[in-house]
Enzyme design. Sequence first.
Site, PDB file in Angstrom:
ATOM      1  N   ARG A   1      35.382  72.141  81.843  1.00  0.00           N
ATOM      2  CA  ARG A   1      35.504  70.683  81.835  1.00  0.00           C
ATOM      3  C   ARG A   1      36.284  70.175  83.052  1.00  0.00           C
ATOM      4  O   ARG A   1      37.310  70.750  83.434  1.00  0.00           O
ATOM      5  CB  ARG A   1      36.188  70.212  80.547  1.00  0.00           C
ATOM      6  CG  ARG A   1      35.375  70.495  79.307  1.00  0.00           C
ATOM      7  CD  ARG A   1      36.098  70.046  78.045  1.00  0.00           C
ATOM      8  NE  ARG A   1      35.889  68.635  77.733  1.00  0.00           N
ATOM      9  CZ  ARG A   1      36.864  67.753  77.601  1.00  0.00           C
ATOM     10  NH1 ARG A   1      38.128  68.106  77.805  1.00  0.00           N
ATOM     11  NH2 ARG A   1      36.607  66.505  77.273  1.00  0.00           N
TER      12      ARG A   1
ATOM     13  N   GLU B   1      46.029  67.493  80.233  1.00  0.00           N
ATOM     14  CA  GLU B   1      46.771  66.943  79.100  1.00  0.00           C
ATOM     15  C   GLU B   1      47.613  68.000  78.398  1.00  0.00           C
ATOM     16  O   GLU B   1      47.676  68.072  77.172  1.00  0.00           O
ATOM     17  CB  GLU B   1      45.805  66.273  78.113  1.00  0.00           C
ATOM     18  CG  GLU B   1      45.035  65.117  78.721  1.00  0.00           C
ATOM     19  CD  GLU B   1      44.117  64.416  77.738  1.00  0.00           C
ATOM     20  OE1 GLU B   1      43.985  63.190  77.828  1.00  0.00           O
ATOM     21  OE2 GLU B   1      43.518  65.112  76.898  1.00  0.00           O
TER      22      GLU B   1
ATOM     23  N   LYS C   1      38.774  73.708  78.304  1.00  0.00           N
ATOM     24  CA  LYS C   1      39.613  72.622  78.793  1.00  0.00           C
ATOM     25  C   LYS C   1      40.887  73.278  79.295  1.00  0.00           C
ATOM     26  O   LYS C   1      41.635  73.880  78.514  1.00  0.00           O
ATOM     27  CB  LYS C   1      39.932  71.627  77.674  1.00  0.00           C
ATOM     28  CG  LYS C   1      40.890  70.513  78.099  1.00  0.00           C
ATOM     29  CD  LYS C   1      41.171  69.553  76.938  1.00  0.00           C
ATOM     30  CE  LYS C   1      42.142  68.460  77.352  1.00  0.00           C
ATOM     31  NZ  LYS C   1      42.408  67.484  76.249  1.00  0.00           N
TER      32      LYS C   1
ATOM     33  N   TRP D   1      48.868  56.321  80.817  1.00  0.00           N
ATOM     34  CA  TRP D   1      48.532  56.025  79.427  1.00  0.00           C
ATOM     35  C   TRP D   1      48.924  54.593  79.061  1.00  0.00           C
ATOM     36  O   TRP D   1      48.793  54.192  77.901  1.00  0.00           O
ATOM     37  CB  TRP D   1      49.218  57.018  78.480  1.00  0.00           C
ATOM     38  CG  TRP D   1      48.622  58.399  78.533  1.00  0.00           C
ATOM     39  CD1 TRP D   1      47.485  58.771  79.172  1.00  0.00           C
ATOM     40  CD2 TRP D   1      49.152  59.578  77.922  1.00  0.00           C
ATOM     41  NE1 TRP D   1      47.258  60.118  79.009  1.00  0.00           N
ATOM     42  CE2 TRP D   1      48.264  60.642  78.239  1.00  0.00           C
ATOM     43  CE3 TRP D   1      50.264  59.858  77.144  1.00  0.00           C
ATOM     44  CZ2 TRP D   1      48.477  61.947  77.794  1.00  0.00           C
ATOM     45  CZ3 TRP D   1      50.472  61.158  76.695  1.00  0.00           C
ATOM     46  CH2 TRP D   1      49.589  62.191  77.021  1.00  0.00           C
TER      47      TRP D   1
ATOM     48  N   GLU E   1      35.909  56.740  69.845  1.00  0.00           N
ATOM     49  CA  GLU E   1      37.346  56.770  70.088  1.00  0.00           C
ATOM     50  C   GLU E   1      37.874  55.452  70.645  1.00  0.00           C
ATOM     51  O   GLU E   1      38.948  54.997  70.271  1.00  0.00           O
ATOM     52  CB  GLU E   1      37.674  57.912  71.054  1.00  0.00           C
ATOM     53  CG  GLU E   1      39.134  58.013  71.418  1.00  0.00           C
ATOM     54  CD  GLU E   1      39.413  59.155  72.377  1.00  0.00           C
ATOM     55  OE1 GLU E   1      40.571  59.290  72.802  1.00  0.00           O
ATOM     56  OE2 GLU E   1      38.476  59.926  72.706  1.00  0.00           O
TER      57      GLU E   1
ATOM     58  N   ASN F   1      40.850  71.337  72.691  1.00  0.00           N
ATOM     59  CA  ASN F   1      42.265  71.709  72.606  1.00  0.00           C
ATOM     60  C   ASN F   1      42.331  72.876  71.628  1.00  0.00           C
ATOM     61  O   ASN F   1      42.685  72.720  70.466  1.00  0.00           O
ATOM     62  CB  ASN F   1      43.110  70.528  72.116  1.00  0.00           C
ATOM     63  CG  ASN F   1      43.058  69.358  73.086  1.00  0.00           C
ATOM     64  OD1 ASN F   1      43.091  69.537  74.294  1.00  0.00           O
ATOM     65  ND2 ASN F   1      42.968  68.150  72.553  1.00  0.00           N
TER      66      ASN F   1
ATOM     67  N   GLU G   1      40.016  65.858  65.701  1.00  0.00           N
ATOM     68  CA  GLU G   1      40.630  65.020  66.719  1.00  0.00           C
ATOM     69  C   GLU G   1      39.659  63.926  67.127  1.00  0.00           C
ATOM     70  O   GLU G   1      38.526  64.195  67.525  1.00  0.00           O
ATOM     71  CB  GLU G   1      41.031  65.857  67.929  1.00  0.00           C
ATOM     72  CG  GLU G   1      41.753  65.052  68.992  1.00  0.00           C
ATOM     73  CD  GLU G   1      42.412  65.921  70.044  1.00  0.00           C
ATOM     74  OE1 GLU G   1      42.690  65.403  71.134  1.00  0.00           O
ATOM     75  OE2 GLU G   1      42.650  67.111  69.789  1.00  0.00           O
ATOM     76  N   ARG G   2      40.128  62.678  67.029  1.00  0.00           N
ATOM     77  CA  ARG G   2      39.289  61.520  67.323  1.00  0.00           C
ATOM     78  C   ARG G   2      38.039  61.513  66.444  1.00  0.00           C
ATOM     79  O   ARG G   2      36.960  61.137  66.884  1.00  0.00           O
ATOM     80  CB  ARG G   2      38.897  61.479  68.798  1.00  0.00           C
ATOM     81  CG  ARG G   2      40.055  61.583  69.759  1.00  0.00           C
ATOM     82  CD  ARG G   2      41.097  60.509  69.533  1.00  0.00           C
ATOM     83  NE  ARG G   2      42.190  60.607  70.500  1.00  0.00           N
ATOM     84  CZ  ARG G   2      43.307  59.885  70.442  1.00  0.00           C
ATOM     85  NH1 ARG G   2      43.493  59.035  69.453  1.00  0.00           N
ATOM     86  NH2 ARG G   2      44.241  60.020  71.358  1.00  0.00           N
TER      87      ARG G   2
ATOM     88  N   ASP H   1      37.851  57.705  80.744  1.00  0.00           N
ATOM     89  CA  ASP H   1      37.818  58.445  79.479  1.00  0.00           C
ATOM     90  C   ASP H   1      37.045  57.678  78.420  1.00  0.00           C
ATOM     91  O   ASP H   1      37.648  57.018  77.570  1.00  0.00           O
ATOM     92  CB  ASP H   1      39.256  58.707  78.990  1.00  0.00           C
ATOM     93  CG  ASP H   1      39.306  59.611  77.760  1.00  0.00           C
ATOM     94  OD1 ASP H   1      38.278  60.216  77.424  1.00  0.00           O
ATOM     95  OD2 ASP H   1      40.382  59.710  77.143  1.00  0.00           O
TER      96      ASP H   1
ATOM     97  N   GLU I   1      28.908  64.908  79.858  1.00  0.00           N
ATOM     98  CA  GLU I   1      29.571  64.817  78.559  1.00  0.00           C
ATOM     99  C   GLU I   1      29.661  63.351  78.145  1.00  0.00           C
ATOM    100  O   GLU I   1      30.215  62.526  78.876  1.00  0.00           O
ATOM    101  CB  GLU I   1      30.972  65.438  78.622  1.00  0.00           C
ATOM    102  CG  GLU I   1      31.741  65.360  77.309  1.00  0.00           C
ATOM    103  CD  GLU I   1      33.129  65.989  77.402  1.00  0.00           C
ATOM    104  OE1 GLU I   1      33.225  67.126  77.918  1.00  0.00           O
ATOM    105  OE2 GLU I   1      34.106  65.350  76.975  1.00  0.00           O
TER     106      GLU I   1
END
EC number: 3.2.1.131
Length: 701
Positions: free
Chosen positions: A326, A293, A289, A545, A395, A212, A169-170, A367, A389
Amino acid sequence: MSFRSLLLLLVLCTFAQRGLADDGYRLWLKYDLVRDASQRKTYQKQAKFITVPNGASPILQTAGRELQQGLLGLLGQSVAVVGDSKGKGGIVLSVAANPELGEEGYRVSTQGGNLLVTGATDKGALYGAFALLRHLQTGQSLANVNLTSKPRIEYRLLNHWDNPNGTVERGYAGSSIWKWQELPDVIDPRYRDYARANASIGINGVVFNNVNASARFLTAEYLQKVAALANVMRPYGIRVYMSVLWAAPKVIGGLQTSDPLDPQVRRWWAAKTDEIYKVIPDFGGFLVKANSEGEPGPQDYGRNHADGANMLAEALGQHDGIVMWRAFVYKANSNGDRFKEAFQEFQPLDGKFAKKVLVQVKNGPIDFQAREPFHPLFGAMPKTPLVLEVQLTQEYLGFATHLVYLAPLIKECLDADTYAKGPGSTVAKVVDGTVDQHAISGIAGVANIGSDRNWTGHPVGQANWYSYGRLAWDHTLTSQALAEEWTKMTLTQEPKAVSTITDLLTKSRDIYVRYTTPLGLHHIMGQSIHYGPEPWLEKSARPDWTSIYYHKADAVGLGFNRTATGSNALGLYAPQVQKQWGDPATCPPDYLLWFHHVPWTQTLNTGKTLWNELTTRYYTGADSVQWMQQQWAQVQPAVDAELHADVASRLRIQQREAIWWRDACVLYFQTYSKQPLPPTLTPPTRPLAEIKELVDIYQLR
């Protein structure tokens, strides 16, 4: 011919074949032959043997092997490893308790005619061995050498956002390097090289899987796979951690709930934790997490984040592990301000977390944007250790096609003053625990590593991995010093080229900001994939978003009013910070539109109107990529030809896309400002409609 002689012959043959391309696999651990014959001879006199005490631990033995391998390349001759030697002119590894060095510190010094590499523990000796090799790689003198250092932060981790199906992811450097289908039976040699690279820059912890998370990592089958990786990491002083799915008790445990206050759930996690430690005795702990989201969490049951984190801390019991929870949480609220969400949820919980819990906070409140003010939680939770972090994978920074050196971004956050305990209460001192006297501390970097041969996709992306590790060890190091260090170890040692590349690296992040999000603009990138410009984005799955949620462009002006007359997110900071950023007339231009809605025609402290300053920055940013190309072209004779061509190709893409960003944003915001471009700027040749079509192509599925 002996194995040692054969190995030496192979190395020397490699040196002779100067035409062979550098594919980037060796990272900063290249250990090429020292070209200065006089200097090489001096080094050889001080490296006649390597002493590793008999009965040494696996980590200390690793230190000996790393020295042997590095010296073979640097000196062009094999150096014997011995268990005991009373001779002179060698390198002696030792472990000796020393309160000044702490748990992982080291000292490299001259003693009795030998180079003595001493650690308070075997980990310290390993880090000292790498420090000595770095000293030699960068061409420094061994006369009266005295290298003493200890880490300022205890837990220094890489967080991989890798999935069990091999995707990342990313991630922009290929698929995951973790081959879960082959583990635990097949151990890819790349795992060891990964461990070597991390240990060389002081990283001591790895989370292999995505935040995730999939519950399968907690199954007995996958614990064996993780244990196999832990076996590779252990001799390099690296502990493994795991991202866990909050709903695991329901998904794989057969329970009807994952409520953290439910006795059955608490027993399930305690039993599962015991199971993990039986398989991985030095397991580091959990990363979570939750309620973010769409991820499940304790709030699903009316509980708070402290309830969830403390339940896992309880499950750890007497095991030597931690919970990193997180703080990246935000609700879909079109009338609110995402900037404030994490603060509002976590700050009231300060002092309610168990001793084994650290709250993991992103460097900024939104973010991983190209530039953000430091997160207001830093300095606002004195009773809770906070993990910083940061993101290494780009990204929101052009993926693996744009050259963006991220040490300046990380340093900008670390050096920011929270004023929590008066002037000098920097984010760095909050994170390392010195401001609030915390016994534990942590920092995490979201990895930019993938299966590409050169590890990071863009060859210069390696500098972000490298500089993060070095800053995690010592946050007082400078971006420029690390850029120079990495360049010498990875690309070239030709003085003029080193200077040129160092300058290019240190300026690259500011250049990216100029042609994408100048003056504090943020979150105006392409939807979903987060690539390219899309400031006109009005609709998405949730309001925060979209782009218009953040830039607030209208006929009057531009920017998000976060002062007392707006969302008052600025009020989350200390009074001294509010004073710095609260008045648009004195607010630093880089943060202006983060906190103020500024009229298009208002004159800024730069002497230009907002519109003229904005457009000038977009244009000079795009023009600066041409400067980057010119600088890179100058160093061609000093850099491996294939690697140079790779970066040059990516810079061509970067220049094209910088103009894309410039034209898209200037034309879009001009529909609100109704202002002409300054006369010195040439209008875009493409209409806005055409540029929107290009963006739509990137969004096609």
